[in-house]
Design a protein around this motif. Structure first.
Motif, short mmCIF file in Angstrom:
data_model
loop_
_atom_site.label_atom_id
_atom_site.label_comp_id
_atom_site.label_asym_id
_atom_site.label_seq_id
_atom_site.Cartn_x
_atom_site.Cartn_y
_atom_site.Cartn_z
N THR A 1 0.85 -1.20 0.00
CA THR A 1 0.00 0.00 0.00
C THR A 1 0.88 1.24 0.00
O THR A 1 1.91 1.28 0.68
CB THR A 1 -0.91 0.05 1.25
N GLU B 1 5.38 -1.13 -7.97
CA GLU B 1 5.22 -2.47 -7.41
C GLU B 1 6.35 -2.81 -6.44
O GLU B 1 6.15 -3.58 -5.49
CB GLU B 1 5.17 -3.51 -8.54
N TYR C 1 -7.63 3.03 -4.72
CA TYR C 1 -7.39 2.90 -6.16
C TYR C 1 -6.30 1.86 -6.39
O TYR C 1 -5.42 1.65 -5.53
CB TYR C 1 -6.92 4.23 -6.77
N ARG C 2 -6.33 1.25 -7.56
CA ARG C 2 -5.23 0.39 -7.99
C ARG C 2 -4.14 1.27 -8.61
O ARG C 2 -4.41 2.36 -9.11
CB ARG C 2 -5.71 -0.63 -9.03
N GLU D 1 -2.66 0.92 -11.34
CA GLU D 1 -2.91 1.15 -12.77
C GLU D 1 -3.86 2.32 -13.02
O GLU D 1 -3.90 2.89 -14.10
CB GLU D 1 -3.46 -0.12 -13.41
N ARG E 1 -2.91 0.59 -4.23
CA ARG E 1 -2.39 -0.77 -4.14
C ARG E 1 -2.01 -1.30 -5.52
O ARG E 1 -2.79 -1.19 -6.46
CB ARG E 1 -3.42 -1.69 -3.49
#
Length: 365
Positions: free
Chosen positions: A37, A139, A339-340, A342, A364
């Motif tokens: 996160t 990531e 939110y992701r 991406e 994340r």
């Protein structure tokens, strides 16, 4: 061929995009963590808008929560698979600056490139992630000088509970610490964004008897109440200086914390404090400040003006997480959106325009 990861990088003013980048190699003093996160800071928005310069292609972000996946050969006391955070400010703690009590201003690691003397004093250079090296909106994150900067997450605490520690909790609490708050003091906190809210919570923990929170957003003032504010003032509808003087019987507050970074809030904070009081400044200013002669007592008012850059390091992070683990404070409710990675461009749009009651966004991968 190098393994690749997704990372949000600065492309140009107005554009941060998710691209593929190589997963960093790990040096002897480094650690590689897999981000579980992270979040977006107001400083990141300044970068997005081109108001704070960084190199094109730099990965943005400085608020990491993750898991160690690889340790450098010289790093001791940690293990792969361990949940950790790292402060937004990550000095190496070997410099004169760090050992002299100014680790946030440590740039000794820049000496090899000729950008800093070996003594280490370099303005704001302790801030590396998303400023001088690749940051946390990715990531994976390479943490330099890992033994001094990684802090294990206590069992039972969620990512969202500790997400505020790397920056806004450390910064907000520094504002309260620099305000010289004594038990029974009256403290005014200007601006109730995430950092101002943490300053409000920090003022309560320091023993202030009356905390006056000021903002132009009633929803944020309501959150401030939950975190310890006794009086809330909306500057859009009230003369806040007059109200502070009224609440203190004309004396003025013992301390004021300025958490926005404008001439108006700085000047108002100075006008709110009593002679001999302290102005604790957390704002990031984009223009020169003017100090009003009368409020400053022509330089004879025994005022203190303290500034701060977010304290970092593993001991600072340990202490902040200990406060959370003890139940003294819960900052997880400051996470209002998810939110992701991406979709981070949409998250930036929401955060930069302050829509939908946003405070902090959990990102994340």
């Amino acid at each position: 061929m190098a393994q690749m990861m997704k990372a949000a990088v600065f492309v140009e003013s107005g554009r941060i995009e998710v691209v593929d980048k190589p997963i960093p190699d790990v040096g002897p003093n480094d650690a590689l963590i897999k981000i579980t996160t992270t979040t977006i800071c107001g400083t990141d928005v300044h970068i997005l808008k081109g108001e704070y310069p960084v190199a094109k292609g730099l990965t943005i972000g400085h608020e990491p929560v993750g898991v160690i996946v690889k340790l450098g050969s010289a790093v001791q006391g940690y293990e792969e698979g361990q949940r950790v955070i790292a402060g937004a400010i990550c000095p190496n703690f070997n410099s004169y600056a760090a050992q002299d009590g100014a680790p946030s201003q440590d740039g000794s690691y820049l000496a090899a490139s000729g950008r800093c003397g070996c003594h280490g004093y370099k303005l704001t250079a302790g801030w590396r992630f998303g400023n001088l090296i690749d940051g946390a909106q990715a990531e994976y994150l390479l943490v330099p000088d890992a033994q001094g900067n990684l802090s294990p997450v206590p069992q039972g605490l969620t990512d969202e509970q500790v997400l505020m520690c790397p920056d806004i909790m450390s910064t907000g609490f520094a504002g309260a610490e620099n305000a010289n708050i004594r038990i029974g003091d009256v403290v005014v906190v200007f601006a109730q964004g995430p950092i101002g809210l943490c300053a409000t919570a920090g003022a309560k923990l320091r023993g202030a008897s009356t905390i006056i929170a000021i903002d132009g957003n009633d929803e944020r003032l309501a959150v401030a109440k939950k975190l310890g504010a006794d009086i809330t003032l909306n500057f859009k509808t009230q003369d806040v200086i007059a109200e502070v003087l009224k609440a203190t019987g004309g004396k003025g507050a013992d301390s004021a914390i300025e958490a926005l970074g404008t001439q108006q809030t700085f000047e108002s904070a100075l006008r709110c404090i009593r002679p001999g009081g302290t102005l604790s400044s957390l704002g990031v200013y984009s223009t020169d400040l003017t100090i009003p002669l009368d409020a400053f007592g022509a330089g004879l008012g025994d005022h203190r003006i303290n500034t701060a850059l977010c304290p970092g390091g593993k001991e600072r992070m340990r202490r902040l997480m200990a406060v959370i683990a003890s139940g003294r404070i819960d900052l997880a409710p400051l996470v209002t959106h998810h939110y992701r990675l991406e979709d981070i461009a949409a998250a930036y749009d929401l955060f930069s325009h302050q829509r939908d009651g946003v405070l902090k966004i959990a990102i994340r991968p």
